[in-house]
Design a protein around this motif. Structure first.
Motif, short mmCIF file in Angstrom:
data_model
loop_
_atom_site.label_atom_id
_atom_site.label_comp_id
_atom_site.label_asym_id
_atom_site.label_seq_id
_atom_site.Cartn_x
_atom_site.Cartn_y
_atom_site.Cartn_z
N VAL A 80 0.85 -1.19 0.00
CA VAL A 80 0.00 0.00 0.00
C VAL A 80 0.88 1.24 0.00
CG1 VAL A 80 -1.84 1.24 1.20
CG2 VAL A 80 -1.75 -1.26 1.31
N PHE A 81 0.50 2.22 -0.82
CA PHE A 81 1.27 3.47 -0.92
C PHE A 81 0.30 4.65 -0.83
CE2 PHE A 81 3.31 0.13 -3.29
CZ PHE A 81 4.64 0.22 -2.93
N LYS A 82 0.74 5.67 -0.10
CA LYS A 82 0.00 6.93 -0.05
C LYS A 82 0.95 8.02 -0.49
CE LYS A 82 -2.56 10.04 3.06
NZ LYS A 82 -3.67 10.25 2.11
N ASP A 83 0.56 8.75 -1.54
CA ASP A 83 1.47 9.73 -2.15
C ASP A 83 2.80 9.07 -2.50
OD1 ASP A 83 -0.40 11.84 -1.91
OD2 ASP A 83 0.16 12.10 0.19
N GLU A 84 2.70 7.81 -2.95
CA GLU A 84 3.84 6.98 -3.37
C GLU A 84 4.82 6.67 -2.24
OE1 GLU A 84 3.98 5.29 -6.16
OE2 GLU A 84 2.03 6.16 -6.57
N GLN A 85 4.40 6.87 -1.02
CA GLN A 85 5.18 6.47 0.14
C GLN A 85 4.57 5.18 0.72
OE1 GLN A 85 8.06 8.14 1.17
NE2 GLN A 85 7.68 9.26 -0.74
N ALA A 86 5.40 4.17 0.94
CA ALA A 86 4.91 2.88 1.43
C ALA A 86 4.26 3.03 2.81
CB ALA A 86 6.05 1.87 1.50
N VAL A 87 3.13 2.38 2.99
CA VAL A 87 2.41 2.38 4.25
C VAL A 87 2.29 0.93 4.72
CG1 VAL A 87 0.31 3.04 5.47
CG2 VAL A 87 1.08 4.39 3.50
N LYS A 88 2.72 0.65 5.92
CA LYS A 88 2.75 -0.72 6.43
C LYS A 88 1.41 -1.09 7.09
CE LYS A 88 7.03 -1.60 5.34
NZ LYS A 88 7.36 -2.63 4.33
N PHE A 89 0.94 -2.29 6.76
CA PHE A 89 -0.25 -2.85 7.39
C PHE A 89 0.01 -4.31 7.75
CE2 PHE A 89 -2.15 0.58 4.87
CZ PHE A 89 -3.02 1.14 5.81
N THR A 90 -0.68 -4.78 8.78
CA THR A 90 -0.61 -6.21 9.09
C THR A 90 -1.39 -6.97 8.02
OG1 THR A 90 -2.63 -6.24 10.42
CG2 THR A 90 -0.57 -5.68 11.56
N LYS A 91 -1.23 -8.28 8.02
CA LYS A 91 -1.93 -9.12 7.04
C LYS A 91 -3.43 -8.93 7.13
CE LYS A 91 -2.65 -13.99 5.84
NZ LYS A 91 -2.26 -15.40 6.15
N ALA A 92 -3.98 -8.94 8.33
CA ALA A 92 -5.43 -8.80 8.51
C ALA A 92 -5.91 -7.40 8.12
CB ALA A 92 -5.81 -9.11 9.95
N GLN A 93 -5.14 -6.37 8.49
CA GLN A 93 -5.51 -5.01 8.12
C GLN A 93 -5.53 -4.85 6.60
OE1 GLN A 93 -2.53 -2.73 10.18
NE2 GLN A 93 -3.41 -3.16 12.20
N TYR A 94 -4.53 -5.44 5.96
CA TYR A 94 -4.49 -5.34 4.50
C TYR A 94 -5.70 -6.05 3.88
CZ TYR A 94 -3.36 -5.94 -0.35
OH TYR A 94 -3.45 -5.93 -1.71
N THR A 95 -6.07 -7.20 4.43
CA THR A 95 -7.21 -7.95 3.91
C THR A 95 -8.48 -7.11 3.96
OG1 THR A 95 -6.25 -10.08 4.57
CG2 THR A 95 -8.64 -10.01 4.23
N VAL A 96 -8.70 -6.42 5.07
CA VAL A 96 -9.86 -5.55 5.21
C VAL A 96 -9.78 -4.40 4.21
CG1 VAL A 96 -11.05 -3.93 6.74
CG2 VAL A 96 -10.26 -6.13 7.62
N LEU A 97 -8.62 -3.79 4.10
CA LEU A 97 -8.43 -2.65 3.20
C LEU A 97 -8.68 -3.05 1.75
CD1 LEU A 97 -7.55 0.21 2.48
CD2 LEU A 97 -5.16 -0.58 2.61
N GLU A 98 -8.09 -4.15 1.31
CA GLU A 98 -8.26 -4.55 -0.09
C GLU A 98 -9.72 -4.88 -0.39
OE1 GLU A 98 -7.26 -8.23 -3.00
OE2 GLU A 98 -5.58 -7.57 -1.75
N TYR A 99 -10.37 -5.55 0.55
CA TYR A 99 -11.77 -5.91 0.33
C TYR A 99 -12.63 -4.66 0.16
CZ TYR A 99 -16.15 -8.52 0.88
OH TYR A 99 -17.38 -9.08 0.67
N LEU A 100 -12.42 -3.68 1.02
CA LEU A 100 -13.18 -2.44 0.94
C LEU A 100 -12.81 -1.64 -0.31
CD1 LEU A 100 -12.89 -1.41 4.69
CD2 LEU A 100 -15.05 -1.82 3.48
N ALA A 101 -11.52 -1.58 -0.62
CA ALA A 101 -11.06 -0.79 -1.77
C ALA A 101 -11.55 -1.37 -3.09
CB ALA A 101 -9.54 -0.70 -1.76
N SER A 102 -11.64 -2.70 -3.17
CA SER A 102 -12.11 -3.32 -4.40
C SER A 102 -13.59 -3.06 -4.63
CB SER A 102 -11.85 -4.83 -4.37
OG SER A 102 -12.64 -5.47 -3.38
N ARG A 103 -14.26 -2.56 -3.59
CA ARG A 103 -15.68 -2.22 -3.69
C ARG A 103 -15.91 -0.74 -3.42
NH1 ARG A 103 -14.49 -7.02 -2.39
NH2 ARG A 103 -15.78 -8.81 -2.91
N ALA A 104 -14.94 0.08 -3.77
CA ALA A 104 -15.02 1.52 -3.53
C ALA A 104 -16.31 2.08 -4.11
CB ALA A 104 -13.81 2.22 -4.14
#
Length: 219
Positions: free
Chosen positions: A140-164
């Motif tokens: 995950v990148f914000k303003d092209e700067q890497a942002v660290k997430f745990t595996k579970a946090q990323y899973t939630v983020l990707e699921y939500l983002a894919s349904r933006a």
């Protein structure tokens, strides 16, 4: 992202689950066709991986019953590699076909391709405002700067983002994370949502009271 693996061979099933889990997927399993159809019909999965030779209900019949109700992408996994077998699967409603034995990397790539197709993604990338999500590397990148997430946090983020642009319910996220205890799920999800907002901004992920959560398409 939650997957369903319907495979009766214990060793093969364990290998598939390990491969997909290491790639960041949440995996639900069934070891026979009857249970597999029940899980496929009563829970939401991004992709179903389906063996053909199953006890209780074979893969062809399971697929036919599933297609009467749902359009969940199905990847057929079988040792039968003849053209007629492949055509039967594809004509019966399967979305892709992989013959055993197969390379783990190819399995993961095909699952990701089916998931992208189902959500309308063309590339291994989701861009929402200043946020970029690389779904292949799970970065995950914000303003092209890497942002660290745990595996579970990323899973939630990707699921939500894919349904933006669409509201996602707590129940959907519960299934995605594979948490069955409602009280435990509520506490865990609240922590994940807090950390996503903390890293990407409160306006990026919004709470719809009584409905769920949404990432605005133009966040």
């Amino acid at each position: 992202m939650k997957l369903l693996v319907i495979e009766d061979d214990d060793d093969v099933r364990a290998t598939i689950v390990r491969t997909l889990s290491e790639a960041g997927f949440s995996v639900d399993v069934a070891d026979n066709g009857t249970e597999g159809l029940y899980r496929a019909l009563h829970w939401n999965h991004e992709v179903i991986l389906l063996d053909v030779m199953l006890p209780g209900l074979n893969g062809w019949d399971l697929l036919a019953s599933l297609r009467e109700v749902k359009t969940t992408p199905v990847l057929m996994l079988t040792a039968e590699g003849e053209l007629e077998d492949r055509l039967q699967g594809l004509n019966g409603g399967a979305d892709d076909y992989l013959v055993k034995p197969y390379e783990p990397r190819e399995l993961v790539a095909r699952v990701r391709a089916l998931a992208r197709r189902a959500t309308g993604q063309v590339k291994n990338e989701i861009r929402i405002g200043s946020v970029r999500i690389d779904t292949a590397s799970r970065s995950v990148f914000k303003d092209e700067q890497a942002v660290k997430f745990t595996k579970a946090q990323y899973t939630v983020l990707e699921y939500l983002a894919s349904r933006a642009g669409a509201v996602v319910t707590r129940e959907d996220l519960c299934e995605t994370l594979g948490i069955e205890n409602e009280e435990e799920f509520s506490n865990v999800l609240n922590v994940h949502i807090y950390n996503i907002r903390k890293r990407l901004g409160r306006d990026f992920l919004q709470n719809k009271r009584g409905q769920g959560f949404i990432i605005p398409a133009d966040a």
